[in-house]
Enzyme design. Structure first.
Site, short mmCIF file in Angstrom:
data_model
loop_
_atom_site.label_atom_id
_atom_site.label_comp_id
_atom_site.label_asym_id
_atom_site.label_seq_id
_atom_site.Cartn_x
_atom_site.Cartn_y
_atom_site.Cartn_z
CE LYS A 75 -4.00 2.39 2.32
NZ LYS A 75 -4.60 1.71 3.24
CB SER A 150 -7.63 4.22 2.84
OG SER A 150 -7.10 3.66 4.27
CB SER A 174 -8.93 1.40 5.50
OG SER A 174 -8.99 2.33 5.38
N1 GLN Z 1 -13.23 4.64 6.35
C1 GLN Z 1 -12.71 5.15 7.64
C2 GLN Z 1 -12.06 6.88 7.45
O1 GLN Z 1 -12.26 7.36 6.40
C3 GLN Z 1 -11.20 4.34 7.87
C4 GLN Z 1 -10.20 5.01 7.33
C5 GLN Z 1 -9.16 3.68 7.44
O2 GLN Z 1 -9.24 2.63 8.21
N2 GLN Z 1 -7.49 4.47 7.56
O3 GLN Z 1 -11.40 7.26 8.27
#
Ligand code: GLN
Length: 483
Positions: A75, A150, A174
């Site tokens: 990632k 994400s 995410s």
């Molecule tokens: N969707 C959540 C956010 O936007 C979690 C994102 C994540 O786990 N990095 O904060």
């Protein structure tokens, strides 16, 4: 070749069926062929082939590890020395990391091959991979839908066989949410299990890196390499790393599973609910006892998270000031103009929204009303998990309220987007580990089952997921067009 698991590929590499260079070239070819998915931000072709060559030499000495020569991808939140590391943001579009994240170092010493850097929501803020500066990623099961976020690039790449496995990070869901929407296996470890050193910070008290793979066995292999104490990360926990593979075959006879009634109420799509019911029945057949439990504070997780995570992000992202890292605006009039325009021009809309929310929640007049209150709720949520996990071995539930939604569908409605993490966020607030495991399909799109365990119970979760994958084949389905 691209459909084999890490264990199968490791055998093929040892028997001489194919070399790592051949395997790596095949994956590089697929990445080019399916570039319209937009899963990769950077393809490190030259480096990958060089690492593959080194891996072949190491395999020949007989001194190789399971991941030696296996083509995987990172990632783009993990710093990679000499390789562009963007975190999905224009802010870091020109950033070549001067050092490796600990996780990257660990894969390098295992001899894994890095195919490239995977697309993601900007600074890991998002649930659909649509906030990336590099454009949305498409879900290989239906290219008109989102892969989740994400870690959407990671999930899409693994599902479409553009990497054998990938890293992800999970602050509020995410790893698990994109794993569920793309039909792969994802594990968010206990907070502190995997080093955060060199992993660009979003909300430091919640962020955790973990494996995204096609099977639980592959996740065990990846986690073995990723986990462990790191003196460079002050929140890394010095707990011995067990042998994750050795417990996979354990019987589930007598396992107690708790289903929080708050997870199965209104808001859960009925097709998803039916799929999960069938999955839980498989566990009954495997000898598990299933009971209903209640975790009343779960409903407070989203509001608490959307105070705590933005508060931490507003502090973490203050380092991107146009002076030290990344983007700098043209011809600044003075220092204030340099800060304002560099940040204004390089951060996307969602990142700005979070910084504003976080700065507001931390400001003198509102700190007690928002930030302190959210921390109290966080404590209540942890207590709920502690209590539940003293009554049952694991908790099961949905990962997402529905299957993958359409590209663009929720972009104008941040609250609705935030609600897509309603079943994952509490886990980060408590810091416990959780997995998403492919559990079937609803109208042709993958559904994930979430398995949540106690602190450092990763081996147990992997065992539970693996046993399910011995009696079901949902994790082996391949999106058509990507076979
Ligand atoms: N969707 C959540 C956010 O936007 C979690 C994102 C994540 O786990 N990095 O904060």
């Amino acid at each position: 070749m691209q459909n084999k698991t890490i264990t199968e590929l490791a055998q093929g590499l040892r028997s001489g069926e194919f070399s790592s260079v051949e395997l790596t070239s095949a994956f590089l070819g697929r990445i080019r062929q399916y570039s319209s998915l937009n899963a990769y931000i950077t393809i490190t072709e030259e480096l990958a082939l060089q690492q593959a060559k080194t891996a072949d030499a190491r395999l020949a000495t007989g001194n190789a590890e399971l991941l030696t020569g296996i083509p995987m991808a990172q990632k783009d939140i993990f710093c990679t020395e000499g390789v562009k590391t963007t975190c999905g943001s224009k802010m870091l579009d020109n950033f070549i990391a001067p050092y490796n994240a600990t996780v990257v170092d660990k894969f390098n010493s295992a001899g894994a091959v890095m195919l490239g850097k995977l697309n993601m929501d900007e600074f890991a803020m998002g649930s659909s991979n649509e906030t990336s500066y590099y454009g949305a990623v498409k879900n290989p099961w239906d290219v008109n839908t989102v892969p989740g976020g994400s870690s959407g690039g990671s999930a899409a790449a693994v599902a479409a066989r553009l990497a054998v496995c990938a890293t992800g990070t999970d602050t509020g869901g995410s790893i698990r949410q994109p794993a569920a929407l793309c039909g792969i296996t994802g594990l968010k470890p206990t907070y502190g299990r995997v080093s955060r050193y060199g992993m660009i910070a979003y909300a430091s008290s919640l962020d955790q890196g973990g494996p995204m793979t096609r099977s639980a066995e592959d996740a065990a292999i990846m986690l073995q390499t990723m986990a462990g104490f790191d003196p460079k990360d002050s929140t890394s926990v010095d707990v011995p790393v067990p042998d994750y593979k050795s417990g996979l075959a354990n019987s589930l006879e007598g396992l107690s599973i708790g289903l929080p009634k708050e997870f199965f109420g209104e808001g859960l799509n009925s097709d998803v609910a039916a799929t999960l019911e069938a999955a839980i029945n498989e566990y009954r057949k495997l000898g598990a006892k299933v009971t209903e439990i209640s975790m009343p504070s779960l409903k407070l997780a989203i509001p608490a998270y959307y105070v705590i995570a933005p508060a931490e992000c507003s502090a973490n992202l203050s380092r991107f000031d146009g002076v030290r890292f990344g983007y700098r605006c043209e011809n600044p009039a003075d220092l204030t103009d340099l800060y304002t325009r560099s940040r204004g021009e390089a951060f996307g809309k969602e990142v700005k929204r979070r910084i504003l929310m976080g700065t507001y929640a931390l400001s003198a007049g509102y700190y007690d009303a928002y930030y302190i209150k959210a921390q109290k709720i966080r404590r209540l949520i942890s207590e709920d998990f502690k209590k539940a996990l003293s009554e049952v071995d694991v908790i099961m539930g949905p990962v997402t309220p529905s299957t993958a939604f359409g590209l663009g569908e929720k972009m104008d409605n941040p609250i609705e987007m935030y609600l897509s993490d309603i079943y994952t966020i509490a886990i980060n607030l408590a810091g416990v580990p959780a997995m998403s495991v492919p559990a079937g399909f609803a109208k042709g799109l993958p559904v994930g089952l979430q398995i949540i365990g106690n602190y450092f119970a990763e081996a147990k979760l992997l065992n539970i997921a693996h046993q399910y994958q011995q009696v079901t084949d949902w994790h082996t389905y391949i999106p058509s067009h990507f076979e």
